[in-house]
Design an enzyme around this catalytic site. Structure first.
Site, mmCIF file in Angstrom:
data_model
loop_
_atom_site.group_PDB
_atom_site.id
_atom_site.type_symbol
_atom_site.label_atom_id
_atom_site.label_comp_id
_atom_site.label_asym_id
_atom_site.label_seq_id
_atom_site.Cartn_x
_atom_site.Cartn_y
_atom_site.Cartn_z
ATOM 1 N N GLY A 143 84.953 0.738 -57.167
ATOM 2 C CA GLY A 143 84.579 -0.533 -57.776
ATOM 3 C C GLY A 143 83.104 -0.847 -57.655
ATOM 4 N N GLY A 144 82.289 0.187 -57.394
ATOM 5 C CA GLY A 144 80.840 -0.022 -57.386
ATOM 6 C C GLY A 144 80.343 -0.959 -56.317
ATOM 7 N N SER A 231 85.452 7.168 -56.370
ATOM 8 C CA SER A 231 84.186 6.614 -56.844
ATOM 9 C C SER A 231 83.307 6.247 -55.644
ATOM 10 C CB SER A 231 84.460 5.418 -57.761
ATOM 11 O OG SER A 231 83.300 5.054 -58.469
#
Length: 614
Positions: A143-144, A231
């Site tokens: 989710g960055g 991620s």
């Protein structure tokens, strides 16, 4: 002792009564799953999902990080003896923007600073006995560093847990929440001096330590923990291995990094995030006498109302990094948890060793980072210009030459995608390699090369299938294809993916095979391909450090990649730096076309690493 035991029993009965009063009649006939930690005299009351999966949610591993604890390292929870913990309902998400994200993810609604919790899932009837000692898989969401939660429907673990049990290889699943955005990654001179930085990473470490210290009560084995990150969750997992210069052991035994490595951590010196933190302090009126880095500004940020601070940071990050504010606040060098740029730590061998790794990317990981209107060289370079702000003109020119436009003309599908320029696909591939593929290759190679693990303990995969095709079509972005997040529902073996996603038998069959391969890994079983349907899973690199002592090159010359899905089917593919394309199979040609050797050699090279600050 008898009095205390009686008090504990009464407390459990009262808590169960409270749960029953909120449930339908069948709850009385089928009491909720209960775990009793005899060592600490703590009882957890969970809930039963789909008749076979027990869930325990909103279990706090750290105290509420508010007031003087805002931005500070997490303080582990210590429930009083006799505590009964209601773990029947999901907890709050850590502070972030609310609203819809993607059609197949949850709508963000319930946010709070009191979010340092985890969720546990296991098969019904799992025993606490020493005979159980099941392997544990811990999930770190992506989710960055701006959004996400272990409670997102995309990460529903039931399919994975159910498949493992059906195959006679049960496991315990744990998903963790950690602080995001300003709350998790603010930095300043005062914060660095007080070691109150990278709070989100310290949260992850505290959650993993909770698992090590408590998971036995749920039937798990604290000495058989596999951590899976996706991620930035994968990038953070790599940073966990390099934390404190590798001088402290990690509370896990294996790692799986999906679409990410520490090289994703651009601009790791603290200057940019310190400037972003100072901007928020300025908006709040926290800066006095021009000092935005001192203790006074920090204390003012701590006193700011939660809602105001959240709104300001979400607005600032999304304006700077649309649409979700990813990469505005992120991990930075603090001379404590992160002691140098990740690529330097990797090359110095400053990481925890003897941790087997799986690392990966998906075929079009960079698709949504490139604007659909991209049609010029300048726009291609601008697609990552918000994050990589210090690339020299020579670096930009070299990137354009490494990704010649003619390589991407064959990707244009006007009948499916509309009037999209090949420059878009060029930018998407460049973003994929800069963000994901090349950092993954660099970390795994340096880990083997510098004594982290034997080559036989490190594997790679590329996922070339997606269940989001109808969703992307409905969103008007069919050109995203096998975009970022595509492998997640296959890992979780989710048979009811939301948002109009493809739940057809062919995809569910591939999900079963992929999740089984991961279950093999979690159980530390040989990855022989019997469950993946893709043949033996070849180690990523052929060299063996234990025999050669050291590996000569900063880049590999041979790479083996497990391919899942795609037009040529699932298989293990080996590509070499020096090879004639005419000698390759169709699967090998597809990987060869990615030009991983030349492109990643430059992206992972000294010049670009220095300019990117990785």
């Amino acid at each position: 002792m008898a009095n205390r035991l009686s008090a504990s029993i009464i407390a459990v009965l009262l808590a169960l009564s409270a749960v029953y009063l909120q449930q339908p009649l069948n709850t009385f006939l089928n009491p909720p799953p209960t775990v009793v930690d005899l060592t600490q005299d703590i009882t957890y009351i969970g809930s039963l999902h789909s008749a076979t999966i027990e869930h325990f949610r909103n279990i706090f591993y750290a105290e509420e990080p508010t007031g003087y604890r805002r931005f500070a390292p997490p303080v582990p929870t210590k429930p009083p003896k006799g505590s009964v913990i209601d773990a029947t309902k999901p907890g709050a998400w850590c502070p972030q923007g609310t609203g819809d994200i993607l059609p197949f993810t949850s709508r963000v609604a319930n946010i709070s600073e009191n979010c340092l919790s985890l969720r546990i899932a296991r098969s019904k009837g799992t025993s606490r006995s020493d005979a159980a000692k099941l392997p544990v898989v811990v999930w770190i969401h992506g989710g960055g560093h701006a959004l996400g939660s272990a409670s997102d429907i995309l990460y529903e673990p039931d399919g994975l847990v159910r498949q493992a049990a059906a195959d006679g290889r049960p496991l315990i699943y744990v998903g963790i929440n950690y602080r995001l955005g300003l709350f998790g990654f603010a930095t300043s001179k005062a914060m660095i001096e007080r070691k109150e930085t990278n709070a989100g990473l310290r949260d992850q470490r505290a959650a993993l330590e909770w698992v090590r210290n408590n998971i036995k009560a749920f039937g798990g084995d604290p000495n058989r923990v596999t951590v899976v990150g996706q991620s930035v969750g994968a990038s953070d997992l790599g940073l966990q291995l390099m934390a404190f210069g590798g001088a402290q052991d990690v509370p896990f035994q294996q790692a799986m990094m999906m679409s990410g490595g520490p090289g994703l951590n651009f601009n790791s010196p603290p200057d940019q995030v310190a400037s972003n933190t100072a901007d928020i302090a300025q908006q709040l009126g926290c800066v006095k006498n021009g000092d935005d880095q001192g203790l006074q500004a920090l204390e003012c940020l701590r006193e700011a109302p939660f809602e105001l601070l959240t709104n300001l940071t979400v607005a600032a990050s999304r304006a700077a990094r649309p649409p979700f504010g990813e990469g505005y606040f992120y991990p930075t060098i603090d001379n404590d948890f992160i002691q140098a740029r990740p690529s330097q730590l990797m090359r110095a061998g400053k990481f925890v060793k003897e941790i087997p790794l799986i690392a990966s990317w998906v075929t079009n990981d960079g698709a949504w980072y490139a604007p659909l209107t991209t049609s010029t060289d300048e726009e291609v370079l601008g697609s990552f210009g918000l994050w990589l702000t210090s690339l020299s003109e020579s670096t930009k020119e070299e990137l354009l030459q490494l990704y010649p436009l003619e390589d991407f003309e064959r990707m244009v599908r006007p009948e499916h995608d509309g009037p999209i320029s090949p420059q878009y696909y060029r930018a998407a591939q460049m973003n994929r390699d800069i963000w994901f593929t090349c950092p993954v290759l660099d970390f795994t190679w340096q880990y083997v090369r510098n004594g982290g693990a034997k080559a036989s303990q490190v594997r790679l995969y590329e996922y070339n299938e997606t269940r989001y095709t109808p969703v992307f079509r409905a969103m008007g972005v069919p050109m995203w294809r096998v975009a970022h997040l595509s492998d997640i529902p296959y890992l979780f073996n989710n048979d009811h993916l939301e948002g109009g996603a493809d739940n057809s038998d062919a995809h569910l069959s591939l999900a079963q095979r992929f999740s089984r391969a991961v279950i093999d890994y979690i159980h530390s079983e040989p990855l022989e391909g019997r469950n993946s349907g893709a043949g033996p899973w070849t180690p990523a690199f052929p060299e063996d450090v234990s025999q050669q002592g050291s590996l000569p090159s900063d880049v590999p010359s041979t790479i083996s990649i497990q391919i899942f899905g795609g037009p040529h089917g699932s298989s293990s593919v080996t590509v070499r730096k020096e090879v004639e394309e005419r000698d390759l199979t169709e699967s090998e040609k597809a990987v060869y076309w990615e030009k991983l050797f030349s492109r990643c050699e430059f992206i992972n090279g000294q010049q670009m690493r220095d300019e990117a600050g990785v």
